[in-house]
Design an enzyme around this catalytic site. Structure first.
Site, PDB file in Angstrom:
ATOM      1  N   LYS A  86      -3.528  11.998  -8.930  1.00  0.00           N
ATOM      2  CA  LYS A  86      -3.803  11.533  -7.562  1.00  0.00           C
ATOM      3  C   LYS A  86      -5.083  12.189  -7.065  1.00  0.00           C
ATOM      4  CE  LYS A  86      -0.449  11.047  -4.454  1.00  0.00           C
ATOM      5  NZ  LYS A  86       0.719  11.469  -3.626  1.00  0.00           N
TER       6      LYS A  86
HETATM    7  O1  LIG Z   1       1.452  11.570  -0.618  1.00  0.00           O
HETATM    8  C1  LIG Z   1       1.553  11.064   0.519  1.00  0.00           C
HETATM    9  C2  LIG Z   1       2.828  10.960   1.190  1.00  0.00           C
HETATM   10  O2  LIG Z   1       3.573   9.862   0.728  1.00  0.00           O
HETATM   11  C3  LIG Z   1       2.672  10.995   2.670  1.00  0.00           C
HETATM   12  O3  LIG Z   1       3.943  10.935   3.228  1.00  0.00           O
HETATM   13  P1  LIG Z   1       4.234  11.618   4.657  1.00  0.00           P
HETATM   14  O4  LIG Z   1       3.387  10.936   5.662  1.00  0.00           O
HETATM   15  O5  LIG Z   1       5.695  11.373   4.860  1.00  0.00           O
HETATM   16  O6  LIG Z   1       3.897  13.067   4.506  1.00  0.00           O
END
Ligand SMILES: O=C[C@H](O)COP(=O)(O)O
Length: 225
Positions: A86
């Site tokens: 990522k």
């Molecule tokens: O990697 C990114 C996440 O899916 C963001 O999720 P979140 O907004 O719940 O921290």
């Protein structure tokens, strides 16, 4: 739509992986920090859960392209070459994506808030782009619509990249993107469990079982009545 688990809590991931039809696990530095353990210790256990062919997504933390490329090398050495790296969709991230894609690395472009960010990441060679649905909603924009627009942009520009929608807070957001046929959604374990949590389902099953018991007696099933 692929369904991916957005969590690094080993017990929770194990449970959801065993019960639900999921395709892999995504992590980010904040998700890994919740474990309080060495990241690679946790990631190795996640790799064991999803198996060598399951999708595992691991984020780099360097701000410059050279650092990102170095991290990608170590991630793949430790967790397998099919691991998705990522990479944040910044100018340095795009530079790293171009170099990594040329080497055949699976890239998930992350931290996406706008369709043009996703377009650039796809052109740079990312296999997935991850728009943050709920975080976009929190800005007063429509996260689901942003993800749909990105998928349309990929189709209209013949870009071989999929949307990996991320940051969900409720079933409705997941439902909307499932109806649209979005490439993939990565969803926290509690939100995945919420997709099928419904008192009416339990009540219906209890009523069926009570009726069955009335003709067979207690403890019988279709295997031994
Ligand atoms: O990697 C990114 C996440 O899916 C963001 O999720 P979140 O907004 O719940 O921290």
């Amino acid at each position: 739509m692929k369904l991916i688990i957005d969590d690094a809590n080993i017990e929770k991931v194990k449970k959801v992986w065993e019960l639900y039809p999921c395709d892999g696990v995504t992590t980010n530095p904040s998700i890994l920090a919740k474990s309080g353990r060495n990241p690679y210790e946790v990631l190795s256990e996640l790799r064991e859960i999803v198996g060598k062919d399951g999708e595992l997504h691991v984020q780099v933390v360097s701000k410059d392209a050279e650092g990102m490329i170095e991290e990608a090398k170590v991630i793949r050495e430790k967790l397998g070459e099919n691991t998705f790296v990522k990479v944040p969709t910044t100018p340095q991230g795009l530079k790293a994506m171009k170099a990594l894609a040329a080497e055949g690395v699976n890239i998930t472009a992350t931290a996406i808030y706008t369709p043009m960010q996703a377009f650039l990441a796809a052109k740079a060679g990312a296999k997935y782009t991850a728009p943050y649905i709920n975080r976009i909603d929190n800005f007063g924009y429509n996260g689901v619509q942003v993800a749909m627009d990105i998928q349309d942009i990929f189709e209209n520009n013949n870009l071989p990249c999929e949307v990996l929608a991320a940051s969900f807070k409720n079933s409705q957001q997941v439902l909307e993107l499932t109806k649209y046929g979005i490439g993939a959604s990565t969803v926290a374990t509690d939100v995945i469990e919420g997709l099928i949590k419904n008192a009416a389902i339990d009540a219906a099953i209890d009523a069926f079982n009570k009726d069955f018991e009335s003709i067979t007696g207690e403890g019988k099933t279709m295997a031994n009545c």
